[in-house]
Design a protein around this motif. Structure first.
Motif, PDB file in Angstrom:
ATOM      1  N   ARG A 105     -25.323 127.324  84.020  1.00  0.00           N
ATOM      2  CA  ARG A 105     -26.631 127.859  83.649  1.00  0.00           C
ATOM      3  C   ARG A 105     -26.573 129.330  83.253  1.00  0.00           C
ATOM      4  NH1 ARG A 105     -29.851 128.512  89.431  1.00  0.00           N
ATOM      5  NH2 ARG A 105     -28.261 129.713  90.516  1.00  0.00           N
ATOM      6  N   GLY A 106     -25.452 129.992  83.529  1.00  0.00           N
ATOM      7  CA  GLY A 106     -25.362 131.425  83.270  1.00  0.00           C
ATOM      8  C   GLY A 106     -24.400 131.794  82.159  1.00  0.00           C
ATOM      9  N   LEU A 107     -24.090 130.867  81.262  1.00  0.00           N
ATOM     10  CA  LEU A 107     -23.154 131.163  80.183  1.00  0.00           C
ATOM     11  C   LEU A 107     -23.729 132.205  79.228  1.00  0.00           C
ATOM     12  CD1 LEU A 107     -21.966 127.538  79.268  1.00  0.00           C
ATOM     13  CD2 LEU A 107     -20.624 129.294  80.417  1.00  0.00           C
ATOM     14  N   ASP A 108     -22.864 133.080  78.751  1.00  0.00           N
ATOM     15  CA  ASP A 108     -23.263 134.077  77.762  1.00  0.00           C
ATOM     16  C   ASP A 108     -23.329 133.394  76.400  1.00  0.00           C
ATOM     17  OD1 ASP A 108     -23.696 136.223  76.114  1.00  0.00           O
ATOM     18  OD2 ASP A 108     -21.769 137.199  76.502  1.00  0.00           O
ATOM     19  N   LEU A 109     -24.533 133.173  75.909  1.00  0.00           N
ATOM     20  CA  LEU A 109     -24.698 132.430  74.659  1.00  0.00           C
ATOM     21  C   LEU A 109     -24.162 133.184  73.445  1.00  0.00           C
ATOM     22  CD1 LEU A 109     -28.202 130.763  75.115  1.00  0.00           C
ATOM     23  CD2 LEU A 109     -25.929 129.866  75.650  1.00  0.00           C
ATOM     24  N   ASP A 110     -23.993 134.486  73.557  1.00  0.00           N
ATOM     25  CA  ASP A 110     -23.405 135.245  72.442  1.00  0.00           C
ATOM     26  C   ASP A 110     -21.966 134.814  72.189  1.00  0.00           C
ATOM     27  OD1 ASP A 110     -25.719 136.656  71.992  1.00  0.00           O
ATOM     28  OD2 ASP A 110     -25.145 138.345  73.282  1.00  0.00           O
ATOM     29  N   GLY A 111     -21.340 134.263  73.208  1.00  0.00           N
ATOM     30  CA  GLY A 111     -19.961 133.816  73.054  1.00  0.00           C
ATOM     31  C   GLY A 111     -19.833 132.328  72.767  1.00  0.00           C
ATOM     32  N   MET A 112     -20.968 131.653  72.598  1.00  0.00           N
ATOM     33  CA  MET A 112     -20.956 130.209  72.354  1.00  0.00           C
ATOM     34  C   MET A 112     -21.313 129.924  70.888  1.00  0.00           C
ATOM     35  SD  MET A 112     -20.258 128.984  75.409  1.00  0.00           S
ATOM     36  CE  MET A 112     -20.764 127.253  75.392  1.00  0.00           C
ATOM     37  N   ARG A 113     -20.655 128.927  70.294  1.00  0.00           N
ATOM     38  CA  ARG A 113     -20.977 128.555  68.915  1.00  0.00           C
ATOM     39  C   ARG A 113     -21.896 127.353  68.836  1.00  0.00           C
ATOM     40  NH1 ARG A 113     -17.934 124.032  67.653  1.00  0.00           N
ATOM     41  NH2 ARG A 113     -15.851 123.823  68.570  1.00  0.00           N
ATOM     42  N   ASP A 114     -21.758 126.400  69.777  1.00  0.00           N
ATOM     43  CA  ASP A 114     -22.581 125.194  69.778  1.00  0.00           C
ATOM     44  C   ASP A 114     -22.881 124.809  71.217  1.00  0.00           C
ATOM     45  OD1 ASP A 114     -22.596 123.989  66.844  1.00  0.00           O
ATOM     46  OD2 ASP A 114     -20.550 124.689  67.220  1.00  0.00           O
ATOM     47  N   ALA A 115     -24.162 124.554  71.529  1.00  0.00           N
ATOM     48  CA  ALA A 115     -24.509 124.221  72.909  1.00  0.00           C
ATOM     49  C   ALA A 115     -25.892 123.580  72.977  1.00  0.00           C
ATOM     50  CB  ALA A 115     -24.481 125.466  73.791  1.00  0.00           C
ATOM     51  N   VAL A 116     -26.099 122.783  74.029  1.00  0.00           N
ATOM     52  CA  VAL A 116     -27.398 122.189  74.344  1.00  0.00           C
ATOM     53  C   VAL A 116     -27.612 122.310  75.851  1.00  0.00           C
ATOM     54  CG1 VAL A 116     -27.368 120.569  72.417  1.00  0.00           C
ATOM     55  CG2 VAL A 116     -26.403 119.873  74.628  1.00  0.00           C
ATOM     56  N   GLN A 117     -28.754 121.810  76.308  1.00  0.00           N
ATOM     57  CA  GLN A 117     -29.035 121.776  77.737  1.00  0.00           C
ATOM     58  C   GLN A 117     -29.200 120.342  78.221  1.00  0.00           C
ATOM     59  OE1 GLN A 117     -32.513 124.677  77.721  1.00  0.00           O
ATOM     60  NE2 GLN A 117     -31.422 125.369  79.548  1.00  0.00           N
ATOM     61  N   PHE A 118     -28.593 120.045  79.352  1.00  0.00           N
ATOM     62  CA  PHE A 118     -28.853 118.787  80.050  1.00  0.00           C
ATOM     63  C   PHE A 118     -28.266 118.874  81.454  1.00  0.00           C
ATOM     64  CE2 PHE A 118     -29.828 114.309  80.491  1.00  0.00           C
ATOM     65  CZ  PHE A 118     -30.987 114.242  79.739  1.00  0.00           C
ATOM     66  N   TYR A 119     -28.071 117.747  82.113  1.00  0.00           N
ATOM     67  CA  TYR A 119     -27.640 117.720  83.513  1.00  0.00           C
ATOM     68  C   TYR A 119     -27.144 116.321  83.869  1.00  0.00           C
ATOM     69  CZ  TYR A 119     -32.246 115.544  83.780  1.00  0.00           C
ATOM     70  OH  TYR A 119     -33.330 114.723  83.555  1.00  0.00           O
ATOM     71  N   PRO A 120     -26.355 116.180  84.946  1.00  0.00           N
ATOM     72  CA  PRO A 120     -25.664 117.220  85.709  1.00  0.00           C
ATOM     73  C   PRO A 120     -24.245 117.424  85.186  1.00  0.00           C
ATOM     74  CG  PRO A 120     -25.458 115.146  86.863  1.00  0.00           C
ATOM     75  CD  PRO A 120     -26.243 114.859  85.607  1.00  0.00           C
ATOM     76  N   ILE A 121     -23.552 118.433  85.733  1.00  0.00           N
ATOM     77  CA  ILE A 121     -22.117 118.589  85.475  1.00  0.00           C
ATOM     78  C   ILE A 121     -21.395 117.559  86.338  1.00  0.00           C
ATOM     79  CG2 ILE A 121     -20.135 120.145  85.676  1.00  0.00           C
ATOM     80  CD1 ILE A 121     -22.149 122.477  85.383  1.00  0.00           C
ATOM     81  N   ILE A 122     -20.677 116.647  85.718  1.00  0.00           N
ATOM     82  CA  ILE A 122     -20.077 115.552  86.489  1.00  0.00           C
ATOM     83  C   ILE A 122     -18.598 115.763  86.798  1.00  0.00           C
ATOM     84  CG2 ILE A 122     -21.780 113.936  85.554  1.00  0.00           C
ATOM     85  CD1 ILE A 122     -19.532 112.690  83.883  1.00  0.00           C
ATOM     86  N   VAL A 123     -17.923 116.586  85.995  1.00  0.00           N
ATOM     87  CA  VAL A 123     -16.534 116.973  86.289  1.00  0.00           C
ATOM     88  C   VAL A 123     -16.469 118.492  86.166  1.00  0.00           C
ATOM     89  CG1 VAL A 123     -14.108 116.821  85.624  1.00  0.00           C
ATOM     90  CG2 VAL A 123     -15.585 114.802  85.411  1.00  0.00           C
ATOM     91  N   LEU A 124     -15.892 119.144  87.164  1.00  0.00           N
ATOM     92  CA  LEU A 124     -15.803 120.597  87.166  1.00  0.00           C
ATOM     93  C   LEU A 124     -14.412 121.021  87.614  1.00  0.00           C
ATOM     94  CD1 LEU A 124     -17.252 123.348  86.883  1.00  0.00           C
ATOM     95  CD2 LEU A 124     -17.864 123.154  89.305  1.00  0.00           C
ATOM     96  N   ASN A 125     -13.751 121.780  86.744  1.00  0.00           N
ATOM     97  CA  ASN A 125     -12.423 122.329  87.045  1.00  0.00           C
ATOM     98  C   ASN A 125     -11.444 121.244  87.474  1.00  0.00           C
ATOM     99  OD1 ASN A 125     -13.639 124.785  86.497  1.00  0.00           O
ATOM    100  ND2 ASN A 125     -14.015 125.235  88.655  1.00  0.00           N
TER     101      ASN A 125
END
Length: 394
Positions: A267-287
């Motif tokens: 939820r805290g990504l710096d969008l200035d560094g992103m080229r393509d993105a959307v919003q949804f949920y949940p994160i199902i795999v992390l690291n």
């Protein structure tokens, strides 16, 4: 009263008695299902409620038959789970290190072709390739609907597309079927944004409008009138660095690609560094690890998921659902299990239900739960730039 008059009366009493017994049995079964604390029954009751309440148009399947207190009890921990799922930003995976150079004997053309194919698609079990595919075919292999070809993890290979560096698998399990596309070049994956005014586009149309060979649905959409126009996304949309829409809070998080083609989520990504993105949920795999368990309060549904491996291969998963005899759907946890078989590092669930669909090479290759042949109209889609091909091998 004669015998003829008695018989209909007796039959009527017997039918009424049988109906009363059946009604009593149904009432007992209902009470058992609705209120029993037996773990097995409670588990399936909760899953039923989560599945119904996780839809936009079928919540009545729970609310019309079960007391509000029972539904509330089943859903009480859902928001807490989503709160625990919120993170600021996923880590960037460190890809596998290149092996040290060594003096190897010169390879024959056959050995070189096999080695290059194996390096591109290490998931494919070479021993299952049919004799009709020779080493000479491998450098430019384009083949769909392969029979008897499997991955090393045991899933069926549906298509091998060497020019576009895409591998498509048929994944299946208890009660579900779907497709998993493994896209080796994440720089070719982008978010296609709808430009029509009156409606959105199907995934197939998003591909056609963006010279893409492969695509899956992405954002959810507002549909207050229930007309399925699909032209207003839920949450913001970042396409090619251009921002539009309005960010949502709560359980919504960002998922997409930065300018180095890393798939990021949080939820805290710096969008200035992103080229393509959307919003949804949940994160199902992390690291590299499963980030959820069970149904996560979302039940069994058609699903769409996007993720990435440490070597920057994008994983696009679509599970069919709501089709008895073919596929009912999956939990988000089962989707995580599928992606982890192929080394997923980070993955986010996308909009599911009747929006879930995958198009490839000019046609829809999954079975959307909507009555529309090519799937629903959608505000955006994850697409893969590429060139369509003609299946030339017999």
């Amino acid at each position: 009263m004669n015998e003829e008059n008695r018989s209909p009366a007796r039959r009527g009493r017997r039918i009424a008695a049988a109906a009363a017994v059946i009604a009593a049995l149904l009432a007992a079964l209902y009470l058992l299902f609705a209120f029993s604390g037996i773990p097995f029954i409670a588990k399936w009751r909760t899953l039923y409620i989560e599945t119904a309440m996780g839809t936009m148009t079928h919540q009545w399947l729970a609310t019309a038959f079960l007391p509000g207190s029972v539904i509330e009890e089943a859903m009480k921990d859902v928001e807490a789970r989503f709160e625990e799922n919120l993170i600021e930003a996923s880590d960037i995976a460190q890809g596998p290190k290149s092996p040290p150079l060594s003096a190897e004997p010169a390879q024959t053309p056959e050995e070189q072709a096999v080695a290059e194919f194996s390096a591109l698609f290490p998931e494919v079990n070479l021993d299952t390739l049919p004799d009709s595919i020779t080493w000479e075919d491998l450098p430019a292999l384009e083949k769909e609907k392969l029979e008897g070809v499997y991955t090393t993890a045991g899933d069926k290979v549906w298509a091998i597309d060497v020019p576009n560096k895409i591998l498509i698998l048929t994944v299946s399990g208890e009660g579900y079927q779907g497709k998993l596309a493994i896209v080796k070049d994440s720089s070719l994956v982008s978010l296609a944004k709808n430009t029509l005014s009156g409606r959105g586009r199907t995934v197939k149309e998003h591909c056609e409008a963006n010279d893409a060979v492969l695509g899956v649905n992405a954002s959810g959409f507002y549909d207050p009138e229930g007309k399925g126009r699909g032209n207003v996304p839920m949450g913001f949309v970042l396409s090619g660095g251009e921002y539009s829409g309005q960010a949502l809070k709560g359980r919504y998080q960002t998922a997409g690609f930065d300018y180095d083609d890393n798939f990021r989520a949080g939820r805290g990504l710096d969008l200035d560094g992103m080229r393509d993105a959307v919003q949804f949920y949940p994160i199902i795999v992390l690291n590299g690890k499963k980030n959820i368990d069970g149904s996560f309060g979302m039940g069994i549904q058609p699903r769409t998921v996007i993720g990435q491996t440490p070597d920057k291969a994008t994983l696009l998963l679509v599970i069919d659902g709501r089709r008895v005899g073919h596929s009912l759907g999956t939990t988000v946890s089962e989707c995580a299990d599928i992606l982890l078989r192929y080394g997923c590092w980070t993955a986010m669930n996308m909009d599911g239900g009747s929006s879930s669909s995958m198009a490839y090479n000019g046609r829809v290759i999954t079975k959307p739960s909507t009555d529309m042949v090519d799937g629903r109209y959608l505000p955006d889609a994850w697409v893969v730039k590429g060139i369509p091909f003609i299946d030339v091998l017999e």
